[in-house]
Design a protein around this motif. Structure first.
Motif, PDB file in Angstrom:
ATOM      1  N   ALA A   1       0.843  -1.202   0.000  1.00 30.98           N
ATOM      2  CA  ALA A   1       0.000   0.000   0.000  1.00 30.98           C
ATOM      3  C   ALA A   1       0.876   1.249   0.000  1.00 30.98           C
ATOM      4  O   ALA A   1       1.842   1.350   0.755  1.00 30.98           O
ATOM      5  N   LYS A   2       0.532   2.195  -0.851  1.00 32.10           N
ATOM      6  CA  LYS A   2       1.316   3.423  -0.969  1.00 32.10           C
ATOM      7  C   LYS A   2       0.827   4.440   0.059  1.00 32.10           C
ATOM      8  O   LYS A   2       0.116   5.387  -0.249  1.00 32.10           O
ATOM      9  N   LEU A   3       1.248   4.203   1.289  1.00 30.01           N
ATOM     10  CA  LEU A   3       0.840   5.046   2.403  1.00 30.01           C
ATOM     11  C   LEU A   3       1.998   5.933   2.825  1.00 30.01           C
ATOM     12  O   LEU A   3       3.102   5.448   3.079  1.00 30.01           O
ATOM     13  N   ASN A   4       1.755   7.222   2.926  1.00 31.80           N
ATOM     14  CA  ASN A   4       2.768   8.128   3.461  1.00 31.80           C
ATOM     15  C   ASN A   4       2.905   7.963   4.970  1.00 31.80           C
ATOM     16  O   ASN A   4       1.922   7.689   5.668  1.00 31.80           O
ATOM     17  N   LEU A   5       4.102   8.168   5.471  1.00 33.42           N
ATOM     18  CA  LEU A   5       4.307   8.269   6.906  1.00 33.42           C
ATOM     19  C   LEU A   5       3.964   9.684   7.364  1.00 33.42           C
ATOM     20  O   LEU A   5       4.152  10.652   6.632  1.00 33.42           O
TER      21      LEU A   5
ATOM     22  N   TYR B   1       5.296  13.732  23.194  1.00 31.34           N
ATOM     23  CA  TYR B   1       6.201  12.865  22.446  1.00 31.34           C
ATOM     24  C   TYR B   1       5.869  12.969  20.961  1.00 31.34           C
ATOM     25  O   TYR B   1       4.753  13.362  20.570  1.00 31.34           O
ATOM     26  N   THR B   2       6.829  12.595  20.136  1.00 28.54           N
ATOM     27  CA  THR B   2       6.573  12.520  18.691  1.00 28.54           C
ATOM     28  C   THR B   2       6.407  11.056  18.303  1.00 28.54           C
ATOM     29  O   THR B   2       7.099  10.171  18.820  1.00 28.54           O
ATOM     30  N   VAL B   3       5.456  10.810  17.402  1.00 33.83           N
ATOM     31  CA  VAL B   3       5.185   9.443  16.946  1.00 33.83           C
ATOM     32  C   VAL B   3       5.154   9.429  15.423  1.00 33.83           C
ATOM     33  O   VAL B   3       4.802  10.427  14.774  1.00 33.83           O
ATOM     34  N   ALA B   4       5.520   8.278  14.855  1.00 28.14           N
ATOM     35  CA  ALA B   4       5.422   8.059  13.413  1.00 28.14           C
ATOM     36  C   ALA B   4       4.365   6.996  13.159  1.00 28.14           C
ATOM     37  O   ALA B   4       4.404   5.916  13.767  1.00 28.14           O
ATOM     38  N   VAL B   5       3.423   7.304  12.290  1.00 28.77           N
ATOM     39  CA  VAL B   5       2.399   6.354  11.856  1.00 28.77           C
ATOM     40  C   VAL B   5       2.168   6.594  10.370  1.00 28.77           C
ATOM     41  O   VAL B   5       2.601   7.608   9.813  1.00 28.77           O
ATOM     42  N   ASN B   6       1.481   5.674   9.720  1.00 32.43           N
ATOM     43  CA  ASN B   6       1.103   5.953   8.336  1.00 32.43           C
ATOM     44  C   ASN B   6      -0.216   6.713   8.317  1.00 32.43           C
ATOM     45  O   ASN B   6      -0.910   6.804   9.330  1.00 32.43           O
ATOM     46  N   GLU B   7      -0.552   7.280   7.160  1.00 33.82           N
ATOM     47  CA  GLU B   7      -1.705   8.176   7.118  1.00 33.82           C
ATOM     48  C   GLU B   7      -3.035   7.462   7.285  1.00 33.82           C
ATOM     49  O   GLU B   7      -4.032   8.087   7.648  1.00 33.82           O
TER      50      GLU B   7
ATOM     51  N   VAL C   1       3.526  16.154  10.110  1.00 35.54           N
ATOM     52  CA  VAL C   1       4.575  16.345   9.108  1.00 35.54           C
ATOM     53  C   VAL C   1       4.579  15.105   8.215  1.00 35.54           C
ATOM     54  O   VAL C   1       4.625  13.977   8.715  1.00 35.54           O
ATOM     55  N   VAL C   2       4.546  15.316   6.904  1.00 41.92           N
ATOM     56  CA  VAL C   2       4.447  14.201   5.964  1.00 41.92           C
ATOM     57  C   VAL C   2       5.830  13.672   5.619  1.00 41.92           C
ATOM     58  O   VAL C   2       6.766  14.432   5.373  1.00 41.92           O
ATOM     59  N   GLY C   3       5.944  12.336   5.594  1.00 41.17           N
ATOM     60  CA  GLY C   3       7.193  11.681   5.228  1.00 41.17           C
ATOM     61  C   GLY C   3       7.039  10.832   3.986  1.00 41.17           C
ATOM     62  O   GLY C   3       6.062  10.962   3.245  1.00 41.17           O
ATOM     63  N   PRO C   4       7.982   9.923   3.740  1.00 41.00           N
ATOM     64  CA  PRO C   4       7.950   9.086   2.540  1.00 41.00           C
ATOM     65  C   PRO C   4       6.920   7.970   2.658  1.00 41.00           C
ATOM     66  O   PRO C   4       6.297   7.785   3.710  1.00 41.00           O
ATOM     67  N   PHE C   5       6.760   7.192   1.585  1.00 42.04           N
ATOM     68  CA  PHE C   5       5.911   6.010   1.622  1.00 42.04           C
ATOM     69  C   PHE C   5       6.521   4.977   2.562  1.00 42.04           C
ATOM     70  O   PHE C   5       7.738   4.926   2.774  1.00 42.04           O
ATOM     71  N   ILE C   6       5.684   4.117   3.120  1.00 39.96           N
ATOM     72  CA  ILE C   6       6.157   3.141   4.101  1.00 39.96           C
ATOM     73  C   ILE C   6       7.190   2.189   3.507  1.00 39.96           C
ATOM     74  O   ILE C   6       8.164   1.840   4.170  1.00 39.96           O
TER      75      ILE C   6
END
Length: 585
Positions: free
Chosen positions: A461-465, A528-534, A553-558
């Protein structure tokens, strides 16, 4: 923000990325082998009206769904080769050649997205190019198709994997920023996409034409398209920015009334939503009961609807259900990823212009028998190009695994691959923690060389972080939501940067006993800061605590995050379950 989405997959099993494809619900899989169910699905379902008089006109519909750009070979069912675009094309063309009248070939959504690496790395353009090759001379790119074009498609949720603009580019044409790939310039779809209930939020007008009408020996036949209304529950708000998804039934029935006013009485509905047919034994009737989200939709449809072509759930449907007018309709769904299709025959009364008889079966595209023994040569040439260009990218070895890294979880809910994926997302996004939903990890990593393509297989799946800021209390709430599903058994987020203990003897929503960061308890009032997919960031999977996160804040695909991460690790990678999740009782 590039948009993306991921549908929930807990109720069906598809292990296509590992070379085996199982299109079953868990209950079905316990009751019969894959081949048994495919044989059952292939049994013909028929209906004939009580008063059939006068001349009739034959019409054949060949419907595929959830193709997911499965261009090349590699799928099997019970050890037998099945599918691929050249094999599917051979079956469809053979069926059309045997038809006694006109044939339409249609797809019911998710034609692209969540694809095999070769096609995904070519931005899924091969999926559209393949379907174009099934068209007649009236099917032309650039919206120049004629009224006799024999192809029709609808969007599914995966068409929006990379957002509205990329979906429109795939359909309307134009080179991707990283292209050109196989076609220069890329031509787009040579057939109409229809969808009645995907509308522009600013105007309320459908993004695509809601329906098309095709003439069959002088009789009009209407096709109405719809995407699942519940797409909005699978997607983050950003994924549908500028769009609105209306109720399927209300919208479809609105256009049924318009078609009836135009004198159209043969109506086919194409909807990207499905259910689960309750077949349990080899002797089950092919019209065994249908359950799931599709049922209340079809039961409310206008009495003029004759056929519903469905998708989304990757399980076959082949049954008759009465619509709101008390009239039987065929409700069908073919096997996914090009491993099958629905073969439907209609008889239309020349006098009333309505369907007076119909039949359907779900055909498996076995590659070792029948038309599968002679794959379509033109499509085979496309598949060879996809293999050559896609594999050149996908087969680049970028890391090595000392042993298999699997999704198999321990009793606490933790897996070695889950730890690796979560670590990758935390490092790439530079956050305190990372959380990954387990259904989004769709294949294991074998020992030996790890290729770029492996990462798209593991996470197609093309999900952004997304980087979010959350309080410790919100993180406690998030972890407790792992038991918020209907079955209460838990959907365990794979974690990085923290550890926690849960107690199976405590009530759902209160099972988290302790959460630790660097050996110290998580502070409920700290940030805290967390990373999840969209998908998760939008509250997907009932993880609504994540919607309270701030400053995204948007990151790259998973998949790209995993690619970046494994290249930074000591080689070979030796990943194990690290004990981040502990269970009491």
């Amino acid at each position: 923000m590039q948009q993306a989405m991921k549908k929930t997959v807990g109720r069906f099993l598809i292990a296509a990325a590992m070379g085996t494809l199982v299109g079953l619900t868990a209950a079905q899989g316990q009751a019969a082998g894959d081949t048994d169910l495919r044989n059952l699905a292939n049994r013909k379902v028929t209906w004939r009206g009580p008063d059939v008089h006068g001349a009739t006109i034959p019409l054949k519909l060949l419907s595929i769904n959830d193709f997911h750009s499965q261009i090349t070979t590699g799928l099997t069912v019970d050890g037998r080769p099945v599918g691929s675009a050249p094999v599917l094309a051979a079956y469809l063309k053979a069926a059309a050649a045997k038809a006694g009248g006109k044939t339409f070939i249609v797809h019911a959504g998710d034609h692209v997205g969540a694809s095999q690496p070769q096609s995904a790395l070519l931005q899924d353009e091969p999926g559209i190019m393949f379907f174009n090759m099934l068209g007649n001379e009236q099917c032309k790119a650039g919206g120049d198709y004629g009224r006799d074009c024999n192809l029709v498609g609808i969007p599914g949720n995966h068409e929006l994997d990379e957002g509205l603009q990329e979906m429109l580019r795939l359909i309307q044409g134009g080179n991707h920023s990283q292209g050109p790939y196989l076609q220069n310039p890329y031509q787009g779809a040579a057939f109409p996409y229809i969808c009645a209930n995907l509308v522009q939020a600013s105007t309320g007008q459908p993004l695509f034409r809601p329906y098309v009408v095709r003439m069959v020996d002088g009789v009009p036949v209407g096709f109405i398209g719809a995407i699942l209304h519940r797409a909005s529950t699978f997607l983050s708000p950003e994924s549908l920015e500028g769009l609105q998804v209306l109720d399927e039934v209300n919208t479809i029935n609105l256009y049924v009334r318009k078609l009836k006013a135009e004198g159209v009485h043969t109506i086919i509905v194409m909807v990207h939503q499905g259910g689960y047919q309750q077949a349990t034994t080899e002797t089950s009737s092919p019209t065994s009961p249908l359950a799931g989200d599709i049922v209340p939709i079809v039961e409310r449809l206008d009495g003029e609807v004759d056929v519903v072509l469905s998708g989304h759930t990757h399980t076959y449907h082949n049954t008759l259900i009465k619509n709101a007018g008390g009239r039987p309709m065929l409700v069908v769904q073919g096997w996914p990823k090009g491993t099958g299709y629905a073969d439907i025959d209609l008889e239309i009364s020349r006098g009333s212009s309505d369907v007076v008889a119909m039949s359907s079966s779900i055909v498996t595209t076995w590659a070792d028998q029948g038309p599968g023994l002679q794959p379509d040569p033109l499509v085979a040439a496309l598949a060879s190009q996809v293999d050559a260009m896609g594999n050149a990218i996908a087969e680049q070895v970028i890391a090595r695994a000392a042993k298999p890294i699997t999704r198999t979880s321990n009793e606490a809910g933790e897996s070695a691959l889950g730890d690796l994926v979560a670590d990758a997302q935390r490092q790439v996004m530079g956050t305190d923690f990372a959380f990954m939903h387990p259904e989004g990890i769709e294949a294991d990593i074998a020992s030996g060389g790890i290729t770029k393509g492996d990462h798209f297989t593991v996470q197609p799946a093309k999900l952004n972080l997304i980087k979010l800021e959350m309080t410790g209390q919100q993180i406690y709430e998030l972890l407790n939501q792992q038991w918020s599903g209907d079955n209460g058994r838990g959907r365990f987020l794979q974690v990085s940067g923290l550890s926690y203990t849960w107690d199976a003897g405590r009530p759902a929503g209160q099972r988290i006993v302790a959460v630790m960061k660097d050996g110290a308890p998580l502070q409920t009032e700290a940030h805290y800061t967390v990373a999840v997919n969209e998908y998760l960031a939008g509250g997907g999977g009932n993880f609504t605590a994540l919607t309270k996160g701030a400053n995204p804040v948007v990151g790259p695909f998973i998949a790209e995050a995993l690619i970046q991460y494994v290249q930074t690790q000591p080689q070979p990678i030796n990943a194990d379950i690290e004990g981040r999740i502990s269970r009491l009782n």
